[in-house]
Scaffold this motif. Structure first.
Motif, mmCIF file in Angstrom:
data_model
loop_
_atom_site.group_PDB
_atom_site.id
_atom_site.type_symbol
_atom_site.label_atom_id
_atom_site.label_comp_id
_atom_site.label_asym_id
_atom_site.label_seq_id
_atom_site.Cartn_x
_atom_site.Cartn_y
_atom_site.Cartn_z
ATOM 1 N N MET A 1 0.742 -1.314 -0.102
ATOM 2 C CA MET A 1 -0.015 0.023 -0.124
ATOM 3 C C MET A 1 0.874 1.443 -0.014
ATOM 4 O O MET A 1 1.901 1.426 0.729
ATOM 5 N N ARG A 2 0.620 2.191 -0.791
ATOM 6 C CA ARG A 2 1.438 3.272 -0.972
ATOM 7 C C ARG A 2 0.707 4.550 -0.384
ATOM 8 O O ARG A 2 -0.341 4.869 -0.781
ATOM 9 N N TYR A 3 1.500 5.116 0.267
ATOM 10 C CA TYR A 3 0.942 6.638 1.068
ATOM 11 C C TYR A 3 1.573 7.637 0.656
ATOM 12 O O TYR A 3 2.982 7.832 0.241
ATOM 13 N N LEU A 4 1.074 8.824 0.385
ATOM 14 C CA LEU A 4 1.510 10.208 0.375
ATOM 15 C C LEU A 4 1.166 11.001 1.638
ATOM 16 O O LEU A 4 0.073 11.322 1.936
ATOM 17 N N SER A 46 -2.998 14.500 -9.974
ATOM 18 C CA SER A 46 -1.929 14.023 -11.021
ATOM 19 C C SER A 46 -0.732 13.189 -10.260
ATOM 20 O O SER A 46 -0.348 12.008 -10.609
ATOM 21 N N ILE A 47 -0.243 13.578 -9.194
ATOM 22 C CA ILE A 47 0.718 13.066 -8.426
ATOM 23 C C ILE A 47 0.218 11.581 -7.803
ATOM 24 O O ILE A 47 0.792 10.441 -7.785
ATOM 25 N N ILE A 48 -1.017 11.743 -7.446
ATOM 26 C CA ILE A 48 -1.796 10.614 -6.690
ATOM 27 C C ILE A 48 -1.995 9.417 -7.897
ATOM 28 O O ILE A 48 -1.713 8.269 -7.889
ATOM 29 N N GLU A 49 -2.306 9.706 -9.024
ATOM 30 C CA GLU A 49 -2.488 8.865 -10.007
ATOM 31 C C GLU A 49 -0.912 8.324 -10.574
ATOM 32 O O GLU A 49 -0.869 7.335 -10.645
ATOM 33 N N THR A 50 -0.152 9.273 -10.867
ATOM 34 C CA THR A 50 1.276 8.994 -11.200
ATOM 35 C C THR A 50 2.066 7.782 -10.453
ATOM 36 O O THR A 50 2.523 6.825 -10.785
ATOM 37 N N LEU A 51 1.909 8.041 -8.923
ATOM 38 C CA LEU A 51 2.578 7.181 -8.186
ATOM 39 C C LEU A 51 1.840 5.987 -7.777
ATOM 40 O O LEU A 51 2.030 5.201 -6.837
ATOM 41 N N ASP A 52 0.482 6.014 -7.996
ATOM 42 C CA ASP A 52 -0.455 4.888 -7.734
ATOM 43 C C ASP A 52 -0.671 4.791 -6.210
ATOM 44 O O ASP A 52 -0.541 3.988 -5.581
ATOM 45 N N VAL A 53 -1.150 5.881 -5.662
ATOM 46 C CA VAL A 53 -1.328 6.246 -4.030
ATOM 47 C C VAL A 53 -2.611 5.560 -3.570
ATOM 48 O O VAL A 53 -3.562 5.941 -4.169
ATOM 49 N N ASP A 54 -2.481 4.952 -2.734
ATOM 50 C CA ASP A 54 -3.873 4.483 -2.214
ATOM 51 C C ASP A 54 -4.386 4.956 -1.025
ATOM 52 O O ASP A 54 -5.436 5.053 -0.743
ATOM 53 N N ALA A 55 -3.462 6.089 -0.260
ATOM 54 C CA ALA A 55 -4.255 6.711 1.011
ATOM 55 C C ALA A 55 -3.143 8.187 1.057
ATOM 56 O O ALA A 55 -2.222 7.911 0.760
ATOM 57 N N LEU A 56 -3.740 9.012 1.677
ATOM 58 C CA LEU A 56 -3.058 10.126 1.961
ATOM 59 C C LEU A 56 -2.994 10.392 3.641
ATOM 60 O O LEU A 56 -4.091 9.925 4.156
ATOM 61 N N VAL A 57 -1.930 10.864 4.049
ATOM 62 C CA VAL A 57 -1.592 11.004 5.265
ATOM 63 C C VAL A 57 -1.153 12.609 5.737
ATOM 64 O O VAL A 57 -0.343 13.364 4.975
ATOM 65 N N LEU A 58 -2.273 13.411 6.355
ATOM 66 C CA LEU A 58 -2.174 14.702 6.205
ATOM 67 C C LEU A 58 -1.946 14.996 7.610
ATOM 68 O O LEU A 58 -2.452 14.748 8.801
ATOM 69 N N PHE A 78 -9.064 21.931 4.772
ATOM 70 C CA PHE A 78 -8.357 21.388 3.576
ATOM 71 C C PHE A 78 -8.924 19.973 3.398
ATOM 72 O O PHE A 78 -8.979 19.168 2.566
ATOM 73 N N LYS A 79 -8.883 19.133 4.580
ATOM 74 C CA LYS A 79 -9.203 17.644 4.528
ATOM 75 C C LYS A 79 -10.716 17.521 4.031
ATOM 76 O O LYS A 79 -10.854 16.623 3.123
ATOM 77 N N GLU A 80 -11.568 18.251 4.721
ATOM 78 C CA GLU A 80 -12.941 18.062 3.972
ATOM 79 C C GLU A 80 -12.813 18.509 2.472
ATOM 80 O O GLU A 80 -13.731 17.764 1.805
ATOM 81 N N PHE A 81 -12.032 19.444 2.192
ATOM 82 C CA PHE A 81 -11.859 19.790 0.614
ATOM 83 C C PHE A 81 -11.644 18.464 0.015
ATOM 84 O O PHE A 81 -11.972 18.145 -1.112
ATOM 85 N N ILE A 88 -10.129 8.563 -2.132
ATOM 86 C CA ILE A 88 -9.032 7.723 -1.513
ATOM 87 C C ILE A 88 -9.028 7.972 -0.084
ATOM 88 O O ILE A 88 -9.445 9.104 0.386
ATOM 89 N N PRO A 89 -8.753 7.177 0.920
ATOM 90 C CA PRO A 89 -8.913 7.510 2.374
ATOM 91 C C PRO A 89 -7.742 8.452 2.622
ATOM 92 O O PRO A 89 -6.670 8.669 2.012
ATOM 93 N N ILE A 90 -8.218 9.420 3.685
ATOM 94 C CA ILE A 90 -7.279 10.462 4.174
ATOM 95 C C ILE A 90 -7.254 10.341 5.445
ATOM 96 O O ILE A 90 -8.063 10.510 6.335
ATOM 97 N N TYR A 91 -6.000 10.036 6.164
ATOM 98 C CA TYR A 91 -5.651 9.882 7.710
ATOM 99 C C TYR A 91 -5.130 11.238 8.062
ATOM 100 O O TYR A 91 -4.341 12.023 7.402
ATOM 101 N N LEU A 92 -5.522 11.678 9.312
ATOM 102 C CA LEU A 92 -4.801 12.770 10.070
ATOM 103 C C LEU A 92 -3.640 11.957 10.836
ATOM 104 O O LEU A 92 -3.899 11.115 11.727
#
Length: 138
Positions: A1-4, A46-58, A78-81, A88-92
């Protein structure tokens, strides 16, 4: 699983990415915005698609007494936006002192003040993401 990992600042968003196994975070890049991080949405997608990211960590910038200040409120908005625009899931992740830690790492590495200013946000994003990855492993 790849995270950004994302470190939201007033004029920049620092980015870090994990390896495909979700074990190691690495600095990626810094996105620049003019006091409106929503301007970075297309580039972020674009970055999410290029890197095939599964979830964000904010990173969530809590105060030392665990309360939420203006920066944390801006981060939650910003998370709501992102939630309404990215599917994809967004974790804090608590990011207290990550910028100070990033600066200490860069100073120890004898990075000039000018260069530190350019890379500190993506180093902070790397610390945020690695902290998240370490907690998930436990």
């Amino acid at each position: 699983m790849r995270y950004l990992g994302l470190d939201l600042g007033t004029k920049t968003i620092g980015l870090a990415t994990s390896d495909k196994t979700g074990l190691i975070a690495s600095s990626y890049k810094v996105l620049h915005h003019d006091n409106n991080p929503k301007d970075c949405l297309d580039e972020l997608k674009s970055i999410i698609e290029t890197l095939d990211v599964d979830a964000l960590v904010l990173g969530l910038p809590k105060n030392m007494n665990n309360t939420l200040g203006k920066r944390a409120e801006a981060t939650l908005k910003f998370k709501e936006f992102l939630d309404s625009n990215i599917d994809i899931p967004i974790y804090l992740e608590d990011e207290r002192l990550t910028t100070k830690s990033a600066e200490a790492i860069l100073i120890k590495g004898d990075t000039s003040r000018k260069k530190r200013k350019k890379v500190i946000d993506k180093v902070a994003a790397t610390i945020i993401l690695q902290s998240f990855l370490d907690q998930r492993r436990k």
